[in-house]
Design a protein around this motif. Structure first.
Motif, PDB file in Angstrom:
ATOM      1  N   GLY A 141       0.969  -1.443  -0.124  1.00 46.10           N
ATOM      2  CA  GLY A 141      -0.044  -0.318   0.054  1.00 46.10           C
ATOM      3  C   GLY A 141       0.800   1.544  -0.147  1.00 46.10           C
ATOM      4  O   GLY A 141       0.444   2.227   0.681  1.00 46.10           O
ATOM      5  N   LYS A 142       2.415   0.783  -0.713  1.00 40.05           N
ATOM      6  CA  LYS A 142       3.129   2.186  -0.366  1.00 40.05           C
ATOM      7  C   LYS A 142       2.593   3.674  -1.701  1.00 40.05           C
ATOM      8  O   LYS A 142       2.687   5.126  -1.083  1.00 40.05           O
ATOM      9  N   SER A 143       1.966   3.410  -2.407  1.00 35.92           N
ATOM     10  CA  SER A 143       1.501   4.351  -3.055  1.00 35.92           C
ATOM     11  C   SER A 143       0.501   5.078  -2.605  1.00 35.92           C
ATOM     12  O   SER A 143      -0.040   6.107  -3.097  1.00 35.92           O
ATOM     13  N   SER A 144      -0.498   4.038  -2.475  1.00 37.69           N
ATOM     14  CA  SER A 144      -2.304   4.697  -1.568  1.00 37.69           C
ATOM     15  C   SER A 144      -2.080   5.884  -0.741  1.00 37.69           C
ATOM     16  O   SER A 144      -2.460   6.647  -0.460  1.00 37.69           O
TER      17      SER A 144
ATOM     18  N   VAL B 108       4.270  -1.696   5.876  1.00 38.89           N
ATOM     19  CA  VAL B 108       4.475  -3.443   5.592  1.00 38.89           C
ATOM     20  C   VAL B 108       2.193  -4.161   5.431  1.00 38.89           C
ATOM     21  O   VAL B 108       1.427  -3.177   5.658  1.00 38.89           O
ATOM     22  N   ASP B 109       1.971  -4.974   4.940  1.00 42.23           N
ATOM     23  CA  ASP B 109       1.085  -4.775   5.090  1.00 42.23           C
ATOM     24  C   ASP B 109       0.450  -5.847   6.193  1.00 42.23           C
ATOM     25  O   ASP B 109       0.966  -7.238   6.432  1.00 42.23           O
TER      26      ASP B 109
ATOM     27  N   ASN C  16       0.232  -0.909   7.482  1.00 44.50           N
ATOM     28  CA  ASN C  16      -1.036  -1.136   7.090  1.00 44.50           C
ATOM     29  C   ASN C  16      -2.050  -1.606   6.807  1.00 44.50           C
ATOM     30  O   ASN C  16      -1.716  -2.143   7.365  1.00 44.50           O
ATOM     31  N   LYS C  17      -2.983  -1.279   6.532  1.00 47.97           N
ATOM     32  CA  LYS C  17      -4.154  -2.355   6.285  1.00 47.97           C
ATOM     33  C   LYS C  17      -5.083  -2.072   7.560  1.00 47.97           C
ATOM     34  O   LYS C  17      -5.216  -3.441   6.886  1.00 47.97           O
ATOM     35  N   GLN C  18      -4.830  -1.882   8.566  1.00 48.33           N
ATOM     36  CA  GLN C  18      -5.367  -1.886   9.651  1.00 48.33           C
ATOM     37  C   GLN C  18      -7.225  -2.126   9.296  1.00 48.33           C
ATOM     38  O   GLN C  18      -7.530  -2.652  10.575  1.00 48.33           O
TER      39      GLN C  18
ATOM     40  N   LYS D 251      16.349   6.434  15.820  1.00 54.13           N
ATOM     41  CA  LYS D 251      13.966   6.763  16.411  1.00 54.13           C
ATOM     42  C   LYS D 251      13.519   5.662  15.499  1.00 54.13           C
ATOM     43  O   LYS D 251      14.032   5.682  14.154  1.00 54.13           O
ATOM     44  N   MET D 252      13.228   4.922  16.297  1.00 53.19           N
ATOM     45  CA  MET D 252      12.007   4.641  15.847  1.00 53.19           C
ATOM     46  C   MET D 252      10.994   4.090  16.427  1.00 53.19           C
ATOM     47  O   MET D 252      10.087   4.602  17.287  1.00 53.19           O
ATOM     48  N   PHE D 253       9.524   4.040  15.451  1.00 49.16           N
ATOM     49  CA  PHE D 253       8.035   4.265  15.367  1.00 49.16           C
ATOM     50  C   PHE D 253       7.348   3.486  15.133  1.00 49.16           C
ATOM     51  O   PHE D 253       7.850   3.345  13.966  1.00 49.16           O
ATOM     52  N   LEU D 254       6.104   2.871  15.264  1.00 43.83           N
ATOM     53  CA  LEU D 254       5.013   1.590  14.719  1.00 43.83           C
ATOM     54  C   LEU D 254       3.830   2.278  15.483  1.00 43.83           C
ATOM     55  O   LEU D 254       3.507   2.616  15.891  1.00 43.83           O
ATOM     56  N   ILE D 255       3.486   2.459  13.502  1.00 47.82           N
ATOM     57  CA  ILE D 255       1.973   2.756  13.516  1.00 47.82           C
ATOM     58  C   ILE D 255       1.506   2.205  12.622  1.00 47.82           C
ATOM     59  O   ILE D 255       1.548   2.042  11.349  1.00 47.82           O
ATOM     60  N   GLY D 256       0.092   2.183  13.140  1.00 45.11           N
ATOM     61  CA  GLY D 256      -0.869   1.568  12.057  1.00 45.11           C
ATOM     62  C   GLY D 256      -1.332   2.251  11.439  1.00 45.11           C
ATOM     63  O   GLY D 256      -1.731   3.466  12.301  1.00 45.11           O
ATOM     64  N   THR D 257      -2.188   2.134  10.054  1.00 47.69           N
ATOM     65  CA  THR D 257      -2.867   2.666   9.919  1.00 47.69           C
ATOM     66  C   THR D 257      -3.792   2.171   8.521  1.00 47.69           C
ATOM     67  O   THR D 257      -3.568   1.253   8.225  1.00 47.69           O
ATOM     68  N   HIS D 258      -4.214   3.096   7.553  1.00 51.71           N
ATOM     69  CA  HIS D 258      -5.294   2.770   6.551  1.00 51.71           C
ATOM     70  C   HIS D 258      -5.515   3.819   6.074  1.00 51.71           C
ATOM     71  O   HIS D 258      -5.710   5.241   6.269  1.00 51.71           O
TER      72      HIS D 258
END
Length: 212
Positions: free
Chosen positions: A55-58, A119-120, A151-153, A178-185
């Protein structure tokens, strides 16, 4: 002092150092500021990587336009886009995630301020591959800031960020970055940007300013 990260269950929010509260998560990462990364010349480039179909482009389209457009075809090659904020101009470079294109990933890594790794969250079978590629990418650069977008949560069966954190073995990456983990959709075509994507955009802009 190195960055130390702790993961703890916290319902549906992800809290990061510096006061950012990000939705669509089920873990909390807390960090203490480490050494600033020196900007490389005048580069403001941000590298966007991940397996094909993540989902990189989206994600990029959503960040750039504040509107959703789902990409149906994987990027075949390179995709560059500039995003302006009130404080900076961010230059994103996406490289396709197919096997044939992954050899280019490391070539561009030394030139960028920040890595965004998408990541999916619902593609369980390929998470081990996503983990392997991420670790190989950053093993020789201990200070490159990394933002992992789970991504795609919104998909059924998607791993929450606690599971993504474990599947990618982010605790093994080291204490000096610096490391961050974020849930996205990215929601439905034509809809407005989700709150998780807004928060991701703000975080990325902040990291770019800090890295320059």
């Amino acid at each position: 002092m190195g960055w130390r990260r702790r993961a703890a269950l916290c319902g549906a929010a992800l809290a990061l150092a510096g006061g950012a509260a990000l939705a669509w998560g089920c873990a909390r990462l807390r960090a203490r500021a480490g050494p600033a990364r020196q900007g490389k010349g005048h580069s403001k480039q941000i590298l966007v990587l991940g397996l094909d179909g993540a989902g990189k482009s989206s994600v990029l389209h959503t960040l750039a336009t504040n509107r959703v457009k789902r990409s149906v075809a994987p990027t075949e090659g390179f995709h560059a886009i500039c995003i302006n904020t009130d404080e900076s101009q961010m230059e994103f470079l996406e490289i396709g995630g197919s096997e044939a294109l992954r050899s280019y990933w490391k070539m561009y890594l030394p030139k960028v301020l920040l890595l965004i790794y998408v990541v999916d969250s619902a593609d369980h079978a390929r998470l081990p591959m996503a983990k392997q590629l991420l670790h190989q990418l950053i093993q020789n650069d201990s200070t490159l800031p990394v933002v992992v977008l789970a991504n795609k949560q919104d998909l059924e069966g998607a791993y929450c960020i606690t599971d993504i954190h474990d599947a990618l073995a982010l605790s093994d990456i080291g204490d000096e970055r610096k490391m961050f983990l974020i849930g996205t959709h990215v929601a439905d075509d034509g809809s407005e940007i989700s709150s998780s994507m807004k928060d991701a955009k703000e975080l990325i802009a902040q990291l770019v300013l800090e890295a320059q």
